[in-house]
Design a protein around this motif. Structure first.
Motif, PDB file in Angstrom:
ATOM      1  N   LEU B 240     -45.042 -46.924 -78.283  1.00 16.66           N
ATOM      2  CA  LEU B 240     -46.245 -46.565 -79.049  1.00 16.66           C
ATOM      3  C   LEU B 240     -47.074 -47.801 -79.359  1.00 16.66           C
ATOM      4  N   GLU B 241     -46.387 -48.924 -79.570  1.00 19.13           N
ATOM      5  CA  GLU B 241     -47.058 -50.192 -79.844  1.00 19.13           C
ATOM      6  C   GLU B 241     -47.941 -50.585 -78.647  1.00 19.13           C
ATOM      7  N   ILE B 242     -47.376 -50.410 -77.431  1.00 18.21           N
ATOM      8  CA  ILE B 242     -48.123 -50.734 -76.205  1.00 18.21           C
ATOM      9  C   ILE B 242     -49.346 -49.811 -76.062  1.00 18.21           C
ATOM     10  N   VAL B 243     -49.127 -48.529 -76.350  1.00 18.92           N
ATOM     11  CA  VAL B 243     -50.226 -47.569 -76.254  1.00 18.92           C
ATOM     12  C   VAL B 243     -51.345 -47.950 -77.207  1.00 18.92           C
ATOM     13  N   LYS B 244     -50.955 -48.331 -78.436  1.00 16.74           N
ATOM     14  CA  LYS B 244     -51.943 -48.678 -79.455  1.00 16.74           C
ATOM     15  C   LYS B 244     -52.746 -49.915 -79.048  1.00 16.74           C
ATOM     16  N   ARG B 245     -52.027 -50.905 -78.518  1.00 15.25           N
ATOM     17  CA  ARG B 245     -52.659 -52.148 -78.098  1.00 15.25           C
ATOM     18  C   ARG B 245     -53.723 -51.850 -77.028  1.00 15.25           C
ATOM     19  N   GLU B 246     -53.309 -50.999 -76.070  1.00 10.47           N
ATOM     20  CA  GLU B 246     -54.202 -50.621 -74.984  1.00 10.47           C
ATOM     21  C   GLU B 246     -55.426 -49.898 -75.547  1.00 10.47           C
ATOM     22  N   TYR B 247     -55.176 -49.012 -76.510  1.00 12.02           N
ATOM     23  CA  TYR B 247     -56.257 -48.237 -77.107  1.00 12.02           C
ATOM     24  C   TYR B 247     -57.244 -49.163 -77.796  1.00 12.02           C
ATOM     25  N   ARG B 248     -56.702 -50.174 -78.509  1.00  9.15           N
ATOM     26  CA  ARG B 248     -57.573 -51.150 -79.166  1.00  9.15           C
ATOM     27  C   ARG B 248     -58.427 -51.857 -78.127  1.00  9.15           C
ATOM     28  N   GLY B 249     -57.807 -52.173 -77.004  1.00  9.48           N
ATOM     29  CA  GLY B 249     -58.521 -52.815 -75.898  1.00  9.48           C
ATOM     30  C   GLY B 249     -59.746 -52.021 -75.504  1.00  9.48           C
ATOM     31  N   ILE B 250     -59.578 -50.695 -75.404  1.00  7.26           N
ATOM     32  CA  ILE B 250     -60.699 -49.842 -75.003  1.00  7.26           C
ATOM     33  C   ILE B 250     -61.807 -49.897 -76.041  1.00  7.26           C
ATOM     34  N   THR B 251     -61.423 -49.767 -77.333  1.00  9.30           N
ATOM     35  CA  THR B 251     -62.448 -49.730 -78.379  1.00  9.30           C
ATOM     36  C   THR B 251     -63.201 -51.046 -78.454  1.00  9.30           C
ATOM     37  N   HIS B 252     -62.494 -52.183 -78.163  1.00 10.72           N
ATOM     38  CA  HIS B 252     -63.190 -53.466 -78.170  1.00 10.72           C
ATOM     39  C   HIS B 252     -64.229 -53.539 -77.065  1.00 10.72           C
ATOM     40  N   GLU B 253     -63.871 -53.006 -75.888  1.00 12.47           N
ATOM     41  CA  GLU B 253     -64.824 -53.020 -74.776  1.00 12.47           C
ATOM     42  C   GLU B 253     -66.095 -52.286 -75.149  1.00 12.47           C
TER      43      GLU B 253
END
Lengths: 321, 254
Positions: B240-253
């Protein structure tokens, strides 16, 4: 086979053939009490000749309904086929060959309808509605709109001479079709094609192939019914059969337990359904009830059967009988 | 371990549908008897990957190997001939046919030399095949539509196993299922694993269940593999931590 029978009611609900047979028996008893001539030889002949055409057609129509299609044009094939036989025989071809050729033409019409439906993705309701008008026009054109005498010889006697010829053919065809439906791969794959087309295709079943085959089958049986009828009444009428016999065949199928949604149905049920409609019509005639009333009864019977089919199916799922 | 011992291997698979790059190079491998769980959100590319493995789609680039030999599937049937069978989410079962007819759909058994179905033989073999992997159904004659979702899923899996599939692709076998039903399917999957003769790839949404049953897991996000590892060496929290990190990546873009 089934250990979980919950009495007669459950059995009747599970087996549509059983419930429609029960209705038939009740009708027989009622009409016998109401009219003393009901159970006499001549009347039984009348009844059997009466419903044999749509009982025959129902055999083909049920296969189509099960695989998720319908043929509205089969009543017109019923009228056209004997004319083809007549003209081919008139050209000097032996009657038996003329008959085979006419049946081949009927099958070819089924092939065309099936091909258009399956390969162009036109719903069969529309394809066969078009074919219905087209074939009717064809019959009227080649016949000039006038009836002709059926060519007659020994063959005619075999196919329509005996008072019970037509019903014997209907029962024979029904037995063959029942065997095909329940005991061959073709029948099983017909059910699969209508019950879950995506799933059947994933399992590798050639759905288009199955559907076209059943269109050919239905059309050929329609043609056979038309020829038998022509031999029986000794004349070929361009207005014979038509939408009326087609609707009665579909009504028989549905009343007998075949689903209009595809995926399930029974040939024997359709045969009994056809008999019930015949008995109803004959009984009302004997009782002197107006012919118009018959349509009301048929219409109501179809509606009631459809409603109960849907309701019972839901109830069966809930109570798991 | 040499490559030839992998039952199935995919190398750097990409898939492009017009303008959309569905997969950006995914690799996976599966030993005989091993089970891989593929996790990820809707639209991450899990189903596309599954359809490539089952022969439904051809990959744009990358290669597939079965038992170490390079293969190019031309159709689902072609893939099936290599023992790869997909158990679809919509279940290829016909509700209006009996259990045993469904088990033998398009593989019907006929009487020798006759065009007639051997119902008795099919009923017997279906009962055996189901009992063999511990699936209980009330009767071989009951229509499949009368059964529960779990029983239907079990029959679909049993059919794939009975048709000699060596690699089972399970497309969300636990979706839309109650806890009791899901545990029945998980128990079935574990029995299949214990037999050791089939390898499985399962697409799923439930992280805990997947970690529980699969030997290794893979996390697919936006067409790339963001995590791969043994189930025993990771946890729901880590994933879940990896998923969240990835999700944050998207929102930053954005």
């Amino acid at each position: 086979m089934n250990k979980r029978q919950k009495g007669l009611l459950a059995f009747l609900l599970r087996k549509p053939e059983a419930s429609i047979s029960l209705v038939g028996i009740i009708l027989l008893i009622v009409f016998q009490f109401a009219s003393p001539v009901f159970f006499t030889g001549p009347n039984l002949q009348t009844v059997s000749q009466f419903f044999a055409p749509w009982a025959l057609i129902a055999c083909g129509e049920i296969m189509l309904l099960i695989c998720g299609e319908v043929d509205l044009s089969v009543g017109q094939v019923f009228a056209l086929t004997p004319f083809i036989m007549y003209f081919v025989a008139g050209a000097g071809v032996p009657l038996f060959l003329a008959m085979i050729l006419a049946l081949l033409v009927a099958g070819l019409l089924g092939l065309c309808i099936g091909f258009i439906t399956v390969h162009f993705g036109v719903p069969s309701f529309i394809t066969t509605l078009g074919a219905m008008l087209l074939i009717n026009g064809l019959t009227l054109t080649i016949s000039g709109g006038f009836p002709v005498d059926t060519p007659n010889n020994l063959l005619g006697n075999i196919f329509g001479g005996w008072a019970y010829s037509e019903i014997a053919w209907a029962v024979g065809v029904a037995v063959v079709m029942h065997t095909i439906l329940r005991h061959t791969r073709w029948g099983l794959q017909t059910i699969a094609a209508g019950g879950n087309p995506t799933g059947a295709a994933e399992a590798g079943i050639r759905i288009k192939h199955i559907k076209i085959g059943n269109f050919i089958l239905c059309s050929t049986i329609g043609g056979l019914a038309g020829i038998l009828n022509a031999f029986h009444v000794t004349s070929i009428d361009p207005n014979a059969g038509g939408a009326n016999v087609m609707f009665l065949a579909i009504a028989s199928s549905v009343i007998g337990g075949t689903s209009l949604m595809g995926g399930s149905g029974t040939i024997l049920g359709g045969l009994v359904g056809a008999a019930v409609l015949g008995i109803l019509q004959d009984g009302f005639t004997l009782l002197g009830i107006n012919a118009y009333t018959f349509d009301i009864i048929t219409g109501a019977a179809i509606l009631i059967t459809m409603i109960s089919n849907v309701q019972f199916a839901a109830w069966r799922r809930r109570s798991r009988i | 371990m040499s490559e030839a011992t992998y039952a199935l291997e995919a190398r750097d698979i990409t898939k492009r549908f017009g303008q959309v790059q569905a997969l950006h190079g995914i690799s996976l491998n599966l030993k005989p008897g091993e089970m891989l769980g593929i996790l990820g959100d809707n639209g991450a590319g899990k189903s596309t990957l599954m359809k490539i493995l089952s022969g439904f789609h051809a990959p744009t680039t990358g290669e597939l190997l079965v038992k170490g030999k390079k293969v190019e599937f031309t159709s689902v049937d072609h893939a099936r001939s290599f023992g790869i069978e997909c158990v679809y989410q919509d279940l290829a079962l016909v509700n209006t046919l009996s259990v045993y007819h469904n088990m033998f759909l398009n593989r019907e058994i006929l009487y020798q030399g006759l065009p007639f179905l051997n119902h008795r033989k099919m009923r017997e073999l279906a009962a055996e095949a189901l009992a063999d992997i511990g699936v209980n159904v009330p009767s071989m004659d009951i229509e499949v539509g009368m059964l529960s979702g779990g029983q239907r899923q079990a029959i679909a899996i049993a059919r794939a196993v009975a048709s000699h599939a060596r690699i089972l692709l399970l497309d969300e076998p636990l979706a839309a299922m109650g806890a009791r039903e899901a545990s029945m399917i998980i128990a079935l999957i574990e029995r299949l694993k214990a037999r050791g003769d089939v390898s499985m790839i399962m697409i799923a949404h439930n992280y805990a269940q997947t970690l529980d049953v699969a030997d290794k897991v893979m996390l697919v996000q936006r067409g790339t593999c963001t995590f791969e590892g043994r189930s025993a060496e990771t946890s729901v929290t880590e994933l879940l931590e990896i998923v969240k990190r990835e999700y944050r990546g998207i929102t930053h873009e954005v």
